[in-house]
Design a protein around this motif. Structure first.
Motif, PDB file in Angstrom:
ATOM      1  N   GLN A  21       0.805  -1.210   0.000  1.00 28.32           N
ATOM      2  CA  GLN A  21       0.000   0.000   0.000  1.00 28.32           C
ATOM      3  C   GLN A  21       0.845   1.270   0.000  1.00 28.32           C
ATOM      4  O   GLN A  21       0.424   2.289  -0.521  1.00 28.32           O
ATOM      5  CB  GLN A  21      -0.943  -0.003   1.202  1.00 28.32           C
ATOM      6  N   LEU A  22       2.014   1.202   0.587  1.00 27.62           N
ATOM      7  CA  LEU A  22       2.889   2.369   0.663  1.00 27.62           C
ATOM      8  C   LEU A  22       3.862   2.359  -0.510  1.00 27.62           C
ATOM      9  O   LEU A  22       4.166   1.321  -1.061  1.00 27.62           O
ATOM     10  CB  LEU A  22       3.680   2.350   1.978  1.00 27.62           C
ATOM     11  N   ARG A  23       4.363   3.501  -0.837  1.00 29.43           N
ATOM     12  CA  ARG A  23       5.348   3.590  -1.917  1.00 29.43           C
ATOM     13  C   ARG A  23       6.753   3.556  -1.316  1.00 29.43           C
ATOM     14  O   ARG A  23       7.432   4.566  -1.225  1.00 29.43           O
ATOM     15  CB  ARG A  23       5.145   4.872  -2.718  1.00 29.43           C
ATOM     16  N   LEU A  24       7.163   2.353  -0.930  1.00 32.25           N
ATOM     17  CA  LEU A  24       8.489   2.190  -0.345  1.00 32.25           C
ATOM     18  C   LEU A  24       9.542   2.153  -1.437  1.00 32.25           C
ATOM     19  O   LEU A  24       9.299   1.672  -2.539  1.00 32.25           O
ATOM     20  CB  LEU A  24       8.553   0.885   0.453  1.00 32.25           C
ATOM     21  N   LYS A  25      10.714   2.656  -1.098  1.00 28.87           N
ATOM     22  CA  LYS A  25      11.860   2.555  -2.002  1.00 28.87           C
ATOM     23  C   LYS A  25      12.298   1.089  -2.038  1.00 28.87           C
ATOM     24  O   LYS A  25      12.046   0.345  -1.089  1.00 28.87           O
ATOM     25  CB  LYS A  25      13.004   3.430  -1.495  1.00 28.87           C
ATOM     26  N   PRO A  26      12.961   0.669  -3.109  1.00 33.58           N
ATOM     27  CA  PRO A  26      13.387  -0.742  -3.191  1.00 33.58           C
ATOM     28  C   PRO A  26      14.217  -1.186  -1.983  1.00 33.58           C
ATOM     29  O   PRO A  26      14.018  -2.290  -1.472  1.00 33.58           O
ATOM     30  CB  PRO A  26      14.206  -0.791  -4.483  1.00 33.58           C
ATOM     31  N   GLN A  27      15.125  -0.333  -1.504  1.00 32.63           N
ATOM     32  CA  GLN A  27      15.945  -0.711  -0.351  1.00 32.63           C
ATOM     33  C   GLN A  27      15.069  -0.915   0.885  1.00 32.63           C
ATOM     34  O   GLN A  27      15.314  -1.812   1.683  1.00 32.63           O
ATOM     35  CB  GLN A  27      17.011   0.363  -0.053  1.00 32.63           C
ATOM     36  N   LEU A  31      14.613  -4.600   2.897  1.00 34.82           N
ATOM     37  CA  LEU A  31      14.859  -4.772   4.328  1.00 34.82           C
ATOM     38  C   LEU A  31      13.590  -5.192   5.055  1.00 34.82           C
ATOM     39  O   LEU A  31      13.640  -6.051   5.940  1.00 34.82           O
ATOM     40  CB  LEU A  31      15.408  -3.487   4.944  1.00 34.82           C
ATOM     41  N   LEU A  32      12.457  -4.608   4.692  1.00 31.78           N
ATOM     42  CA  LEU A  32      11.207  -4.967   5.355  1.00 31.78           C
ATOM     43  C   LEU A  32      10.902  -6.449   5.155  1.00 31.78           C
ATOM     44  O   LEU A  32      10.526  -7.148   6.093  1.00 31.78           O
ATOM     45  CB  LEU A  32      10.052  -4.106   4.829  1.00 31.78           C
ATOM     46  N   ILE A  33      11.077  -6.938   3.955  1.00 33.45           N
ATOM     47  CA  ILE A  33      10.830  -8.358   3.695  1.00 33.45           C
ATOM     48  C   ILE A  33      11.838  -9.222   4.449  1.00 33.45           C
ATOM     49  O   ILE A  33      11.483 -10.258   5.008  1.00 33.45           O
ATOM     50  CB  ILE A  33      10.892  -8.649   2.180  1.00 33.45           C
ATOM     51  N   ALA A  34      13.090  -8.793   4.499  1.00 31.93           N
ATOM     52  CA  ALA A  34      14.154  -9.593   5.114  1.00 31.93           C
ATOM     53  C   ALA A  34      14.055  -9.648   6.632  1.00 31.93           C
ATOM     54  O   ALA A  34      14.506 -10.622   7.245  1.00 31.93           O
ATOM     55  CB  ALA A  34      15.517  -9.056   4.706  1.00 31.93           C
ATOM     56  N   ILE A  35      13.480  -8.636   7.236  1.00 27.77           N
ATOM     57  CA  ILE A  35      13.410  -8.592   8.699  1.00 27.77           C
ATOM     58  C   ILE A  35      12.339  -9.571   9.170  1.00 27.77           C
ATOM     59  O   ILE A  35      11.163  -9.425   8.864  1.00 27.77           O
ATOM     60  CB  ILE A  35      13.134  -7.157   9.191  1.00 27.77           C
ATOM     61  N   PHE A  48      23.388  -6.221   4.510  1.00 29.70           N
ATOM     62  CA  PHE A  48      22.799  -5.332   3.510  1.00 29.70           C
ATOM     63  C   PHE A  48      23.601  -4.051   3.279  1.00 29.70           C
ATOM     64  O   PHE A  48      23.090  -3.100   2.685  1.00 29.70           O
ATOM     65  CB  PHE A  48      21.358  -4.981   3.908  1.00 29.70           C
ATOM     66  N   ARG A  49      24.854  -4.025   3.687  1.00 29.71           N
ATOM     67  CA  ARG A  49      25.665  -2.814   3.564  1.00 29.71           C
ATOM     68  C   ARG A  49      25.805  -2.339   2.122  1.00 29.71           C
ATOM     69  O   ARG A  49      25.958  -1.154   1.880  1.00 29.71           O
ATOM     70  CB  ARG A  49      27.028  -3.001   4.211  1.00 29.71           C
ATOM     71  N   VAL A  50      25.733  -3.241   1.161  1.00 31.35           N
ATOM     72  CA  VAL A  50      25.890  -2.828  -0.240  1.00 31.35           C
ATOM     73  C   VAL A  50      24.685  -2.030  -0.742  1.00 31.35           C
ATOM     74  O   VAL A  50      24.765  -1.395  -1.785  1.00 31.35           O
ATOM     75  CB  VAL A  50      26.143  -4.028  -1.172  1.00 31.35           C
ATOM     76  N   LEU A  51      23.585  -2.045   0.006  1.00 29.33           N
ATOM     77  CA  LEU A  51      22.406  -1.277  -0.406  1.00 29.33           C
ATOM     78  C   LEU A  51      22.496   0.188   0.003  1.00 29.33           C
ATOM     79  O   LEU A  51      21.632   0.971  -0.347  1.00 29.33           O
ATOM     80  CB  LEU A  51      21.132  -1.895   0.187  1.00 29.33           C
ATOM     81  N   GLY A  52      23.526   0.546   0.746  1.00 34.60           N
ATOM     82  CA  GLY A  52      23.682   1.935   1.163  1.00 34.60           C
ATOM     83  C   GLY A  52      23.600   2.064   2.671  1.00 34.60           C
ATOM     84  O   GLY A  52      23.980   1.156   3.409  1.00 34.60           O
ATOM     85  N   THR A  56      19.690   4.464   8.020  1.00 36.78           N
ATOM     86  CA  THR A  56      18.659   5.391   7.555  1.00 36.78           C
ATOM     87  C   THR A  56      17.411   4.630   7.114  1.00 36.78           C
ATOM     88  O   THR A  56      16.287   5.025   7.442  1.00 36.78           O
ATOM     89  CB  THR A  56      19.184   6.258   6.391  1.00 36.78           C
ATOM     90  N   VAL A  57      17.599   3.552   6.397  1.00 34.04           N
ATOM     91  CA  VAL A  57      16.461   2.745   5.945  1.00 34.04           C
ATOM     92  C   VAL A  57      15.724   2.167   7.147  1.00 34.04           C
ATOM     93  O   VAL A  57      14.487   2.216   7.207  1.00 34.04           O
ATOM     94  CB  VAL A  57      16.922   1.620   4.988  1.00 34.04           C
ATOM     95  N   VAL A  58      16.455   1.659   8.130  1.00 29.49           N
ATOM     96  CA  VAL A  58      15.827   1.108   9.330  1.00 29.49           C
ATOM     97  C   VAL A  58      15.066   2.198  10.073  1.00 29.49           C
ATOM     98  O   VAL A  58      13.921   1.995  10.496  1.00 29.49           O
ATOM     99  CB  VAL A  58      16.884   0.430  10.239  1.00 29.49           C
ATOM    100  N   ARG A  59      15.671   3.382  10.213  1.00 27.68           N
ATOM    101  CA  ARG A  59      14.974   4.494  10.877  1.00 27.68           C
ATOM    102  C   ARG A  59      13.686   4.863  10.145  1.00 27.68           C
ATOM    103  O   ARG A  59      12.667   5.139  10.774  1.00 27.68           O
ATOM    104  CB  ARG A  59      15.892   5.712  10.976  1.00 27.68           C
ATOM    105  N   ASP A  60      13.735   4.872   8.808  1.00 32.28           N
ATOM    106  CA  ASP A  60      12.539   5.172   8.019  1.00 32.28           C
ATOM    107  C   ASP A  60      11.445   4.132   8.256  1.00 32.28           C
ATOM    108  O   ASP A  60      10.267   4.478   8.379  1.00 32.28           O
ATOM    109  CB  ASP A  60      12.869   5.234   6.521  1.00 32.28           C
TER     110      ASP A  60
END
Length: 171
Positions: A21-27, A31-35, A48-52, A56-60
């Protein structure tokens, strides 16, 4: 956030994985699927360090209410989730031949390849969409590994393959 924190999806996070439902960025989606509440934040950062910037992604994801990372929030979320689970039937309770596992694995493969390759991932995503059984997904893993290893290295590819294998093993 500490390396020892154990991120876990909230009910909203599980709904987002299922319904998009949300417009999440691919990264963020990767991470959401992997967690799954099995790896510490330190392990996730490493994997997942190669994703950037993973922090920041976790905080988002935390800010969006899709995951929780600290133990007190996790306990509060589990209490809410348990009370909601009593009134809502579990959609995965009856899984016909691992269908939900295949759907999760397909999503994860699509999202990781898209996050790593961008538009160059198009041909591979077409192959992923043709996976309808666990065996189809398992048969695609060597090519998935090759594509990711070429772009981000063998260590990253092996970690992502392990994630897909775990997703396929879930019932």
């Amino acid at each position: 956030m500490r390396d020892t924190d154990l991120p876990t999806k909230t009910t909203s996070g599980r709904n987002e994985v299922a319904n998009r439902q949300l417009r999440l960025k691919p990264q963020q989606r990767v991470l959401l699927i992997a967690i799954r509440g099995e790896q510490t934040l330190g392990e996730i950062r490493q994997q997942f360090r190669v994703l950037g910037d993973v922090d920041t992604v976790v905080r988002d994801l935390i800010a969006a209410g899709l995951i929780v990372a600290d133990r007190s929030s996790l306990a509060d979320n589990q209490t809410v989730a348990e009370s909601m689970a009593e009134s809502v039937p579990d959609a995965t309770a009856v899984d016909h031949g691992g269908v939900y596992a295949v759907i999760g694995a397909r999503q994860f493969m699509n999202e990781t390849v898209l996050a790593v390759l961008g538009l160059r991932a198009f041909l591979f995503t077409l192959k992923v969409e043709r996976c309808h059984t666990q065996q189809d997904a398992l048969d695609l893993l060597p090519e998935y590994h090759r594509v990711l290893a070429k772009a981000k290295g063998a260590q990253f590819a092996e970690a992502m393959v392990r994630n897909v294998e775990k997703l396929l093993a879930e019932k």
